[in-house]
Enzyme design. Structure first.
Site, PDB file in Angstrom:
ATOM      1  CD  GLU A  67       2.121 -32.116  19.153  1.00 53.03           C
ATOM      2  OE1 GLU A  67       1.188 -32.269  19.216  1.00 53.03           O
ATOM      3  OE2 GLU A  67       2.883 -32.643  17.915  1.00 53.03           O
TER       4      GLU A  67
ATOM      5  CD  GLU B 134       7.718 -35.923  16.158  1.00 56.81           C
ATOM      6  OE1 GLU B 134       7.028 -35.254  15.508  1.00 56.81           O
ATOM      7  OE2 GLU B 134       7.948 -35.768  17.411  1.00 56.81           O
TER       8      GLU B 134
HETATM    9  C1  GLA Z   1       3.254 -35.615  15.999  1.00 51.73           C
HETATM   10  C2  GLA Z   1       4.193 -36.281  17.823  1.00 51.73           C
HETATM   11  C3  GLA Z   1       4.382 -38.263  16.201  1.00 51.73           C
HETATM   12  C4  GLA Z   1       3.816 -38.309  15.572  1.00 51.73           C
HETATM   13  C5  GLA Z   1       3.510 -36.787  14.918  1.00 51.73           C
HETATM   14  C6  GLA Z   1       2.699 -37.478  13.803  1.00 51.73           C
HETATM   15  O1  GLA Z   1       4.234 -34.835  15.782  1.00 51.73           O
HETATM   16  O2  GLA Z   1       4.595 -36.155  18.117  1.00 51.73           O
HETATM   17  O3  GLA Z   1       4.898 -38.497  17.929  1.00 51.73           O
HETATM   18  O4  GLA Z   1       2.549 -38.650  16.142  1.00 51.73           O
HETATM   19  O5  GLA Z   1       3.076 -36.151  15.957  1.00 51.73           O
HETATM   20  O6  GLA Z   1       3.366 -39.107  13.261  1.00 51.73           O
END
Ligand code: GLA
Length: 379
Positions: free
Chosen positions: A166, A271
């Site tokens: 990020e 994710e």
């Molecule tokens: C981001 C992070 C993850 C997690 C999500 C929320 O996507 O990369 O590690 O913290 O937020 O759970």
């Protein structure tokens, strides 16, 4: 010894029943041992994220499900800076060590998450004892030693690392994080170089949300091109894939897969989960510092998911998995952000205390219709 016709019939029936039950048991066992990972084994890895408490509990039925269904694993939180390296001198290796042992035992694709991020990192990293910001050189030194220790400990065992998470803001270029503010734009180059030095065999990934955003895509593509010329060992791009029923635009998501792959990057869906609840905000990402007040209107499915919404969830899962299959040559791994709906962060973000249904297994760890729907794509 002669047996009567009646005895013969009875014995034959018994043998037949025994054979049939062996066959049924063998079939049941084969079905039980076959997970979604097996159906997709010629396409890409299918993974899940494991919470620290689940990893430490070592519950054999949960871990058995994980190893049966998934071929890739990520630690949800336990390798983040604040958990694994909470104070300058302290390292909490226990959970991460268990994770690596478990992954190794089952020959899994292991993703280390995460080396450099602006969130879930203690303030001391950026400050001196008096709370004053440290210099660029001092912060680079801390970054290098953290990465060297962490990636170095698991060198040769970890398959891949989320090196930076990020770092890019929608439409604004570099996120003005403490890393960027103190080190400058080359902090990302340094992070990848440190990771490569610590574990030359690991596959190194940049990971972010809202990766379908055209401005974010253009910025990252430009970074990758220039970074590769500078010899930065970036090899993969992770699209987090925190999606919903109506966002993101699937065409834009596909454009991003193609754009990053065209730069020579392996694509990771890192994710994946699907929010079915009312959107509490305009902004669609996963900036976890944002929180909203709870209200019943924002939590409409506390007693179960209506059939029509479940159908939309299934269709949307199918839409995304068809896209992933279409780009199976580019995609290394599709990881779900958790296994059962009850454990998902989506029950508490961006509103605390809701009932969400984002994953492939229900709150009792039973396969959901969306599981069957994406399994059916491979049958
Ligand atoms: C981001 C992070 C993850 C997690 C999500 C929320 O996507 O990369 O590690 O913290 O937020 O759970």
């Amino acid at each position: 010894m002669a047996i009567s016709r009646r005895q013969f019939v009875l014995q034959s029936a018994a043998v037949y029943t025994a054979l049939a039950s062996i066959k049924v048991n063998a079939l049941a066992k084969a079905v039980e041992e076959t997970g979604i990972k097996d159906l997709y084994k010629h396409d890409f890895h299918i993974g899940t994220a494991i919470s620290g408490s689940n990893m430490r509990a070592s519950d054999s039925s949960f871990l058995g499900l994980v190893s049966r269904e998934f071929s890739a694993i990520t630690m949800e939180n336990s390798m983040k800076w604040e958990r694994i390296h909470p104070t300058p001198e302290r390292w909490d290796w226990e959970t991460a060590d268990k994770f690596v042992d478990f992954g190794e035992k089952h020959n899994m694709y292991m993703l280390g998450h995460v080396l450099v991020w602006h969130s879930q990192v203690p303030d001391w990293v950026f400050q001196d004892e008096k709370g004053k910001l440290i210099s660029r050189e001092a912060l680079l030194k801390r970054m290098g030693s953290h990465i060297g220790n962490l990636a170095g400990r698991y060198a040769g065992r970890m398959t891949a690392w989320d090196v930076v998470n990020e770092a890019i803001d929608e439409d604004k270029g570099w996120r003005k994080s403490p890393w960027f503010n103190t080190i400058g734009a080359d902090f990302m180059d340094h992070a990848f170089n440190f990771a490569h030095d610590a574990d030359p065999k690991a596959h190194l990934v940049y990971n972010d949300y809202n990766m379908q955003n055209p401005a974010k895509r253009a910025f990252l593509v430009d970074y990758i091109r220039k970074a590769k010329k500078r010899g930065v060992p970036i090899q993969g791009v992770g699209l987090q894939g925190h999606v919903g029923l109506d966002f993101p635009n699937i065409q834009e998501f596909e454009d991003s897969i193609e754009a990053y792959a065209a730069e020579g990057m392996r694509i990771h869906i890192t994710e994946f989960d699907m929010d079915v609840l009312p959107v509490a905000w305009e902004f669609m990402g996963a900036e976890i510092s944002t929180n909203f007040e709870y209200s019943d209107e924002l939590n409409p499915y506390a007693d179960g998911l209506p059939a029509a919404v479940e159908q939309r969830l299934n269709d949307r899962y199918v839409e995304f998995f068809k896209l992933f299959l279409k780009h199976r040559d580019k995609i290394e791994r599709v990881t779900l952000w958790g296994t059962g709906d009850g454990e998902s962060w989506k029950n508490n973000f961006p509103v605390v205390g809701r009932t969400n249904y984002p994953l492939l297994f229900d709150r009792e760890y039973k396969r959901k219709p969306c599981y069957d729907a994406i399994a059916a794509l491979k049958k």
